[in-house]
Motif scaffolding. Structure first.
Motif, mmCIF file in Angstrom:
data_model
loop_
_atom_site.group_PDB
_atom_site.id
_atom_site.type_symbol
_atom_site.label_atom_id
_atom_site.label_comp_id
_atom_site.label_asym_id
_atom_site.label_seq_id
_atom_site.Cartn_x
_atom_site.Cartn_y
_atom_site.Cartn_z
ATOM 1 N N LEU A 20 0.832 -1.203 0.000
ATOM 2 C CA LEU A 20 0.000 0.000 0.000
ATOM 3 C C LEU A 20 0.871 1.259 0.000
ATOM 4 N N ASP A 21 1.923 1.246 0.805
ATOM 5 C CA ASP A 21 2.822 2.402 0.884
ATOM 6 C C ASP A 21 3.527 2.656 -0.450
ATOM 7 N N VAL A 22 3.945 1.591 -1.114
ATOM 8 C CA VAL A 22 4.612 1.747 -2.416
ATOM 9 C C VAL A 22 3.650 2.352 -3.429
ATOM 10 N N TYR A 23 2.415 1.899 -3.431
ATOM 11 C CA TYR A 23 1.427 2.485 -4.337
ATOM 12 C C TYR A 23 1.253 3.978 -4.061
ATOM 13 N N LYS A 24 1.236 4.357 -2.786
ATOM 14 C CA LYS A 24 1.066 5.768 -2.426
ATOM 15 C C LYS A 24 2.251 6.617 -2.868
ATOM 16 N N VAL A 25 3.467 6.167 -2.561
ATOM 17 C CA VAL A 25 4.635 6.999 -2.893
ATOM 18 C C VAL A 25 4.870 7.076 -4.396
ATOM 19 N N THR A 26 4.532 6.040 -5.125
ATOM 20 C CA THR A 26 4.773 6.077 -6.574
ATOM 21 C C THR A 26 3.746 6.944 -7.306
ATOM 22 N N LYS A 27 2.665 7.322 -6.649
ATOM 23 C CA LYS A 27 1.701 8.248 -7.263
ATOM 24 C C LYS A 27 2.353 9.593 -7.582
ATOM 25 N N GLU A 28 3.394 9.916 -6.832
ATOM 26 C CA GLU A 28 4.080 11.201 -6.994
ATOM 27 C C GLU A 28 5.228 11.149 -8.005
ATOM 28 N N PHE A 29 5.514 9.999 -8.551
ATOM 29 C CA PHE A 29 6.609 9.855 -9.518
ATOM 30 C C PHE A 29 6.218 10.518 -10.847
ATOM 31 N N PRO A 30 7.199 10.875 -11.645
ATOM 32 C CA PRO A 30 6.894 11.449 -12.966
ATOM 33 C C PRO A 30 6.116 10.449 -13.823
ATOM 34 N N MET A 34 5.745 5.687 -15.622
ATOM 35 C CA MET A 34 4.564 4.829 -15.494
ATOM 36 C C MET A 34 4.884 3.383 -15.870
ATOM 37 N N TYR A 35 5.634 3.177 -16.932
ATOM 38 C CA TYR A 35 5.938 1.814 -17.380
ATOM 39 C C TYR A 35 7.346 1.385 -16.989
ATOM 40 N N GLY A 36 8.003 2.211 -16.207
ATOM 41 C CA GLY A 36 9.345 1.902 -15.716
ATOM 42 C C GLY A 36 9.303 1.601 -14.235
ATOM 43 N N LEU A 37 9.855 2.512 -13.453
ATOM 44 C CA LEU A 37 9.968 2.280 -12.013
ATOM 45 C C LEU A 37 8.618 2.097 -11.314
ATOM 46 N N ILE A 38 7.619 2.867 -11.696
ATOM 47 C CA ILE A 38 6.321 2.742 -11.027
ATOM 48 C C ILE A 38 5.799 1.315 -11.175
ATOM 49 N N MET A 41 8.107 -1.271 -9.319
ATOM 50 C CA MET A 41 8.003 -1.210 -7.859
ATOM 51 C C MET A 41 6.676 -1.778 -7.377
ATOM 52 N N ARG A 42 5.622 -1.453 -8.070
ATOM 53 C CA ARG A 42 4.304 -1.952 -7.663
ATOM 54 C C ARG A 42 4.208 -3.463 -7.840
ATOM 55 N N CYS A 75 11.366 -8.850 -2.875
ATOM 56 C CA CYS A 75 11.754 -7.980 -1.767
ATOM 57 C C CYS A 75 13.105 -7.314 -2.087
ATOM 58 N N ALA A 76 14.024 -8.089 -2.610
ATOM 59 C CA ALA A 76 15.332 -7.547 -3.001
ATOM 60 C C ALA A 76 15.200 -6.601 -4.190
ATOM 61 N N GLU A 77 14.333 -6.955 -5.136
ATOM 62 C CA GLU A 77 14.081 -6.054 -6.269
ATOM 63 C C GLU A 77 13.578 -4.707 -5.770
ATOM 64 N N LEU A 78 12.611 -4.752 -4.856
ATOM 65 C CA LEU A 78 12.040 -3.515 -4.325
ATOM 66 C C LEU A 78 13.105 -2.677 -3.627
ATOM 67 N N GLU A 79 13.993 -3.324 -2.902
ATOM 68 C CA GLU A 79 15.084 -2.598 -2.239
ATOM 69 C C GLU A 79 15.899 -1.807 -3.268
ATOM 70 N N THR A 80 16.224 -2.447 -4.377
ATOM 71 C CA THR A 80 16.990 -1.775 -5.431
ATOM 72 C C THR A 80 16.200 -0.628 -6.039
ATOM 73 N N PHE A 81 14.917 -0.846 -6.309
ATOM 74 C CA PHE A 81 14.079 0.195 -6.905
ATOM 75 C C PHE A 81 13.905 1.383 -5.961
ATOM 76 N N LEU A 82 13.840 1.117 -4.668
ATOM 77 C CA LEU A 82 13.744 2.210 -3.701
ATOM 78 C C LEU A 82 15.013 3.070 -3.735
ATOM 79 N N CYS A 83 16.165 2.406 -3.780
ATOM 80 C CA CYS A 83 17.438 3.134 -3.842
ATOM 81 C C CYS A 83 17.535 3.955 -5.130
ATOM 82 N N LEU A 84 17.154 3.360 -6.237
ATOM 83 C CA LEU A 84 17.158 4.089 -7.512
ATOM 84 C C LEU A 84 16.235 5.302 -7.448
#
Length: 124
Positions: A20-30, A34-38, A41-42, A75-84
């Motif tokens: 849920l938190d990832v969905y919320k924070v990615t709403k603010e991404f450019p 949309m078809y990349g990090l968002i 991560m989701r 989980c590891a993928e998400l860690e990398t995407f968060l850092c990016l």
């Protein structure tokens, strides 16, 4: 406490909240992301509780443990995407810290649950 469902598991609850938190924070991404990090991560975030739930519904403990190990991958993928996302300036320091700590907590729980299950008479 008796576990009646995967929804009773702390690791599932935390993984679901992380999603849920990832969905919320990615709403603010450019919108260009949309078809990349968002999307990445989701998908990785939602895959974590989905694998926990699927494994729980399997008939054998060995299969359940396998799905817990599978959940560590996204989980590891998400860690990398968060850092990016932080390094690209899409996540503030505060949002990154909160999300990273949450992901790390889920990861630790996922790594510890298989050994905890081996000590229980009826883990599922």
């Amino acid at each position: 406490m008796k576990i009646e469902s995967y929804e009773d598991l702390t690791v599932y609850q935390k993984a679901y909240q992380l999603t849920l938190d990832v969905y919320k924070v990615t709403k603010e991404f450019p919108t260009a992301e949309m078809y990349g990090l968002i999307s990445q991560m989701r998908r990785s975030a939602s895959s974590i509780p989905a694998n926990i739930a699927e494994g729980y519904r399997r008939a054998h403990r060995k299969e359940y443990v396998q799905f817990l190990h599978i959940a560590l991958g996204p989980c590891a993928e998400l860690e990398t995407f968060l850092c990016l996302s932080k390094d690209l300036g899409y996540l503030s320091g505060e949002a990154f810290d909160q999300s990273y700590k949450s992901q790390d907590s889920v990861s630790k729980l996922l790594r510890g649950l298989p050994s905890s299950l081996s000590h229980r008479e009826n883990p599922i």
